[in-house]
Design a protein around this motif. Structure first.
Motif, short mmCIF file in Angstrom:
data_model
loop_
_atom_site.label_atom_id
_atom_site.label_comp_id
_atom_site.label_asym_id
_atom_site.label_seq_id
_atom_site.Cartn_x
_atom_site.Cartn_y
_atom_site.Cartn_z
N ASP A 34 30.26 32.20 -40.60
CA ASP A 34 31.20 31.14 -40.23
C ASP A 34 30.46 30.20 -39.28
O ASP A 34 29.41 29.72 -39.62
CB ASP A 34 32.48 31.71 -39.63
N ASN A 35 30.97 29.98 -38.09
CA ASN A 35 30.29 29.12 -37.12
C ASN A 35 29.60 29.91 -36.02
O ASN A 35 29.14 29.33 -35.05
CB ASN A 35 31.27 28.13 -36.49
N PHE A 36 29.54 31.22 -36.17
CA PHE A 36 28.89 32.05 -35.15
C PHE A 36 27.42 32.26 -35.50
O PHE A 36 27.08 32.60 -36.63
CB PHE A 36 29.59 33.40 -35.03
N VAL A 37 26.56 32.09 -34.50
CA VAL A 37 25.12 32.25 -34.64
C VAL A 37 24.70 33.46 -33.82
O VAL A 37 24.95 33.51 -32.61
CB VAL A 37 24.37 31.00 -34.14
N VAL A 76 25.63 27.94 -26.68
CA VAL A 76 25.47 29.38 -26.46
C VAL A 76 26.68 29.91 -25.71
O VAL A 76 27.09 29.34 -24.69
CB VAL A 76 24.16 29.68 -25.69
N ILE A 77 27.25 30.99 -26.22
CA ILE A 77 28.42 31.57 -25.56
C ILE A 77 28.11 32.88 -24.85
O ILE A 77 28.81 33.26 -23.92
CB ILE A 77 29.61 31.75 -26.55
N LYS A 78 27.02 33.56 -25.24
CA LYS A 78 26.68 34.84 -24.61
C LYS A 78 25.19 35.10 -24.75
O LYS A 78 24.62 34.94 -25.81
CB LYS A 78 27.46 35.98 -25.28
N ALA A 114 28.32 33.15 -20.88
CA ALA A 114 28.47 34.50 -20.35
C ALA A 114 27.12 35.19 -20.49
O ALA A 114 26.33 34.84 -21.38
CB ALA A 114 29.55 35.25 -21.12
N ARG A 115 26.84 36.15 -19.60
CA ARG A 115 25.52 36.77 -19.66
C ARG A 115 25.53 38.16 -19.06
O ARG A 115 26.25 38.42 -18.10
CB ARG A 115 24.52 35.89 -18.89
N ILE A 117 24.19 34.81 -28.62
CA ILE A 117 25.29 34.51 -29.54
C ILE A 117 25.71 33.08 -29.22
O ILE A 117 25.93 32.73 -28.05
CB ILE A 117 26.48 35.47 -29.37
N ALA A 118 25.82 32.25 -30.26
CA ALA A 118 26.18 30.85 -30.08
C ALA A 118 27.15 30.44 -31.19
O ALA A 118 27.47 31.25 -32.07
CB ALA A 118 24.93 29.97 -30.12
N VAL A 119 27.59 29.22 -31.12
CA VAL A 119 28.36 28.64 -32.21
C VAL A 119 27.58 27.45 -32.76
O VAL A 119 26.82 26.81 -32.04
CB VAL A 119 29.78 28.21 -31.77
#
Length: 139
Positions: A28-31, A76-78, A106-107, A126-128
């Motif tokens: 989907d849109n998650f990397v 980047v989300i995590k 977040a990290r 983890i990114a979108v």
């Protein structure tokens, strides 16, 4: 049943995987980026200069892979940062802020027993992908 597309991402600007894994997978849109080391893509060896050089190179490699996936540092989300020595935490943070400038992801960060190739640092991401809008909630 709906089909889900699983895209394998490879950036020619970043080192090739040294084992049976891909640089990144997009669903989907998650990397989802595999752990990234501070390696030079041409020599396939860790860059010289210790934690500072390896951190900077790992973050550059992450940028190349994110770009290939249609993403960026801002999306980047995590992050998960694995260190050979937790004493390098402050040094890593100083370099990290050169790449992540605001609205930090977040990290998690921790010391591990041993990293591949004798590395000082490995970073998972983890990114979108696409246009992500950031809003900040303070409750």
């Amino acid at each position: 049943m709906t089909s889900i597309i699983r895209r394998i991402i490879t950036s020619i600007k970043a080192p090739k995987p040294a084992a049976p894994y891909n640089q990144a997978i997009v669903v989907d849109n998650f990397v989802f980026l595999s752990g990234v080391l501070g390696m030079d893509k041409d020599t396939m060896k860790l860059v010289e200069g210790g934690i500072r050089a390896e951190t900077r190179q790992a973050l550059k490699n992450i940028g190349y892979i994110l770009e290939a996936a249609g993403s960026s540092y801002e999306n980047v989300i995590k992050n998960t940062v694995m260190l050979n020595d937790i004493k390098d935490y402050g040094t890593v943070n100083d370099i990290y802020k050169e790449f992540f400038k605001k609205d930090f992801p977040a990290r998690s960060c921790y010391q591990v027993g041993k990293l591949p190739l004798g590395a000082n640092i490995e970073i998972e991401v983890i990114a979108v992908a696409g246009n992500a809008k950031t809003i900040q909630l303070k409750l």
